[in-house]
Design an enzyme around this catalytic site. Structure first.
Site, PDB file in Angstrom:
ATOM      1  N   HIS A 219       9.660 -12.082   1.273  1.00  0.00           N
ATOM      2  CA  HIS A 219       8.513 -11.253   1.679  1.00  0.00           C
ATOM      3  C   HIS A 219       9.014  -9.995   2.386  1.00  0.00           C
ATOM      4  O   HIS A 219       8.745  -9.770   3.574  1.00  0.00           O
ATOM      5  CB  HIS A 219       7.589 -12.056   2.603  1.00  0.00           C
ATOM      6  CG  HIS A 219       6.191 -12.195   2.083  1.00  0.00           C
ATOM      7  ND1 HIS A 219       5.898 -12.765   0.864  1.00  0.00           N
ATOM      8  CD2 HIS A 219       4.986 -11.821   2.617  1.00  0.00           C
ATOM      9  CE1 HIS A 219       4.594 -12.751   0.670  1.00  0.00           C
ATOM     10  NE2 HIS A 219       4.020 -12.173   1.705  1.00  0.00           N
ATOM     11  N   ASP A 223       3.398  -5.210   3.499  1.00  0.00           N
ATOM     12  CA  ASP A 223       2.224  -5.429   2.656  1.00  0.00           C
ATOM     13  C   ASP A 223       2.627  -5.157   1.207  1.00  0.00           C
ATOM     14  O   ASP A 223       3.602  -4.458   0.933  1.00  0.00           O
ATOM     15  CB  ASP A 223       1.085  -4.490   3.063  1.00  0.00           C
ATOM     16  CG  ASP A 223      -0.239  -4.861   2.397  1.00  0.00           C
ATOM     17  OD1 ASP A 223      -0.385  -6.040   1.992  1.00  0.00           O
ATOM     18  OD2 ASP A 223      -1.107  -3.992   2.270  1.00  0.00           O
ATOM     19  N   GLY A 224       1.876  -5.730   0.269  1.00  0.00           N
ATOM     20  CA  GLY A 224       2.133  -5.460  -1.140  1.00  0.00           C
ATOM     21  C   GLY A 224       3.189  -6.337  -1.778  1.00  0.00           C
ATOM     22  O   GLY A 224       3.624  -6.066  -2.901  1.00  0.00           O
ATOM     23  N   ASN A 225       3.610  -7.400  -1.105  1.00  0.00           N
ATOM     24  CA  ASN A 225       4.643  -8.266  -1.662  1.00  0.00           C
ATOM     25  C   ASN A 225       4.206  -8.934  -2.961  1.00  0.00           C
ATOM     26  O   ASN A 225       5.016  -9.111  -3.877  1.00  0.00           O
ATOM     27  CB  ASN A 225       5.045  -9.332  -0.640  1.00  0.00           C
ATOM     28  CG  ASN A 225       5.784  -8.749   0.542  1.00  0.00           C
ATOM     29  OD1 ASN A 225       6.942  -8.377   0.457  1.00  0.00           O
ATOM     30  ND2 ASN A 225       5.091  -8.653   1.676  1.00  0.00           N
ATOM     31  N   ARG A 227       2.129  -7.769  -5.292  1.00  0.00           N
ATOM     32  CA  ARG A 227       2.169  -6.849  -6.421  1.00  0.00           C
ATOM     33  C   ARG A 227       3.598  -6.538  -6.866  1.00  0.00           C
ATOM     34  O   ARG A 227       3.903  -6.518  -8.055  1.00  0.00           O
ATOM     35  CB  ARG A 227       1.435  -5.556  -6.067  1.00  0.00           C
ATOM     36  CG  ARG A 227       0.017  -5.508  -6.606  1.00  0.00           C
ATOM     37  CD  ARG A 227      -0.801  -4.464  -5.888  1.00  0.00           C
ATOM     38  NE  ARG A 227      -1.236  -4.977  -4.604  1.00  0.00           N
ATOM     39  CZ  ARG A 227      -1.661  -4.214  -3.610  1.00  0.00           C
ATOM     40  NH1 ARG A 227      -1.701  -2.922  -3.766  1.00  0.00           N
ATOM     41  NH2 ARG A 227      -2.048  -4.751  -2.478  1.00  0.00           N
ATOM     42  N   VAL A 228       4.489  -6.325  -5.905  1.00  0.00           N
ATOM     43  CA  VAL A 228       5.881  -6.056  -6.265  1.00  0.00           C
ATOM     44  C   VAL A 228       6.528  -7.313  -6.847  1.00  0.00           C
ATOM     45  O   VAL A 228       7.287  -7.254  -7.817  1.00  0.00           O
ATOM     46  CB  VAL A 228       6.672  -5.545  -5.051  1.00  0.00           C
ATOM     47  CG1 VAL A 228       8.116  -5.252  -5.443  1.00  0.00           C
ATOM     48  CG2 VAL A 228       6.034  -4.286  -4.477  1.00  0.00           C
ATOM     49  N   GLY A 229       6.203  -8.466  -6.258  1.00  0.00           N
ATOM     50  CA  GLY A 229       6.765  -9.719  -6.754  1.00  0.00           C
ATOM     51  C   GLY A 229       6.365 -10.025  -8.179  1.00  0.00           C
ATOM     52  O   GLY A 229       7.150 -10.590  -8.957  1.00  0.00           O
TER      53      GLY A 229
END
Length: 433
Positions: A219, A223-225, A227-229
């Protein structure tokens, strides 16, 4: 070895928050093993399933419907492009998203803000993902750049420098469901992750599953983990040549199997010896869920490819019948605007005359004549998309996409057995009614 590290959260009595949120106390953060050097034991059953799923995925890129699938991949994967965590899970209709995408190049109306946000992020995601696929070696900086591209409004750029957590209070991690590694551990863990991503120690699907689980465990961003993941799944599969057209909607399946997804990630996070039975079983549990989700995604994508192929053959017959009534040869001239548009409809299900001029590099008269011919043949539907501008919709393509997404939102992946369990497009008759 992977461990749970105990830390102390300092109280903040002057914050003005309620007592529960301003208190301090002990919590434990999880620190995973490095994946480049961690041993991995896979059962023959899991290896066989992964190989079978990979064969099914490869067929998507070589079958008769491959071109159509590649064209609509951005619509199938639009859940990856939800632009704000506040609207995560909201599903604007395929028509709204297609209109919003068209509006990036032309003056078009008839769609909402959610569709605009999704369309904008689709463009960013495709561009950023393509850059990650083409680069020789992915770096930590590439991953942080992907994060910035997907969350342009995020205040905190780069890898996090604070502790974050999942669940519990927004003010402290004392009752969190999961606490990722402390901030000083993030940079070396991500360096290890990109090193593993750049290699080929395991098969493409296994590698993608491990990269995703490790990323979500670290993580690395405030924020946004999520979507990137999800984006790094497609990065791995495309870099390994499994999905060069990014046509596998595996994240839509994982979003449907929420409980199994969360349970699988929890099982992945073992403590202690990676060769201990609980660790081997935990990683296998996660990878089994991931491989099964990929197989389901491939099966549904193949079904959609078949449906698109059937529709295009139906269109060819429909156009031939119409042209015959007009005293024309049934098959339009190869290379004509009409013939080229007919092949492009899965990729561009909403067009204007300007769209055709821009994409096909033809003048206004043949562009307009071709669209009008396809509309008169009943293949396209006319729709006002701006004052004085007519849009031409391949509504049957949009309907097929909507029906496919509804199936992927059903826990049985069949809406005749189980209704969609999350946001999904309305049925065609509900939308047109």
């Amino acid at each position: 070895m992977a461990e749970l590290r105990e830390s102390y959260w300092d109280a903040d009595p002057s914050s003005g928050l309620i007592a529960r949120d301003r208190r301090g106390g002990r919590y434990t953060a999880y620190i995973p093993d490095l994946i480049c050097t961690r041993p991995l034991i896979l059962s023959s059953e899991l290896s066989t399933k992964a190989a079978a799923a990979e064969r099914a995925i490869r067929k998507l890129g070589s079958g008769p419907g491959a071109k159509g699938l590649e064209g609509i991949s951005r619509l199938l994967l639009r859940s990856e492009a939800i632009a704000s965590s506040m609207i995560e899970g909201i599903a604007p209709s395929p028509q709204q998203v297609a209109l919003a995408e068209l509006a990036q190049d032309e003056e078009v109306r008839g769609f909402g803000d959610h569709a605009r946000l999704v369309a904008n992020n689709i463009t960013v995601l495709r561009r950023a993902s393509q850059e990650l696929v083409e680069t020789e070696f992915v770096t930590t900086e590439d991953v942080t750049a992907l994060h910035s591209a997907l969350l342009p409004g995020e205040r905190h750029r780069g890898l996090r420098e604070v502790q974050n957590w999942i669940g519990g209070s927004n003010r402290n991690p004392l009752e969190a469901e999961f606490v990722p590694p402390p901030a000083p551990e993030v940079e070396p863990l991500i360096a290890d992750l990109v090193s593993y991503l750049n290699g080929s120690l395991h098969g493409p699907l296994i590698q993608a599953g491990i990269v995703h689980a490790q990323f979500e465990t670290i993580h690395p961003f405030t924020d946004g983990n999520g979507r990137v993941g999800r984006a790094v799944i497609h990065t791995v599969l495309a870099r390994r040549g499994l999905t060069p057209g990014a046509i596998l909607p595996v994240s839509l399946v994982l979003a449907t199997l929420t409980h199994r997804y969360v349970a699988g990630l929890s099982a992945y996070r073992y403590v202690g010896d990676p060769l201990a039975p609980n660790a081997v079983d935990g990683i296998s549990s996660w990878l089994s869920t991931f491989v099964e989700s990929a197989a389901i995604a491939a099966e549904n994508a193949s079904r959609l490819a078949d449906d698109i192929g059937d529709l295009q053959r139906e269109w060819t017959h429909q156009l031939g019948t119409y042209r015959a009534t007009q005293g024309l040869r049934e098959e339009p001239r190869a290379g004509s605007a009409t013939a080229r548009i007919l092949q492009m409809l899965p990729e561009a299900p909403i067009m204007t005359t300007r769209t055709v001029q821009r994409i096909l590099n033809v003048s206004f008269p043949p562009a307009r004549a071709a669209l009008e011919e396809l509309a008169d043949a009943g293949i396209l539907t006319r729709k006002s998309v701006e004052r004085g501008t007519t849009g031409y919709l391949a509504s049957q393509i949009l309907d097929l996409i909507g029906l496919a997404e509804r199936r992927l939102a059903s826990t049985r992946f069949d809406t005749r057995i189980a209704r969609p369990q999350r946001s999904a497009p309305a049925l065609p008759d509900e939308r047109h009614g």
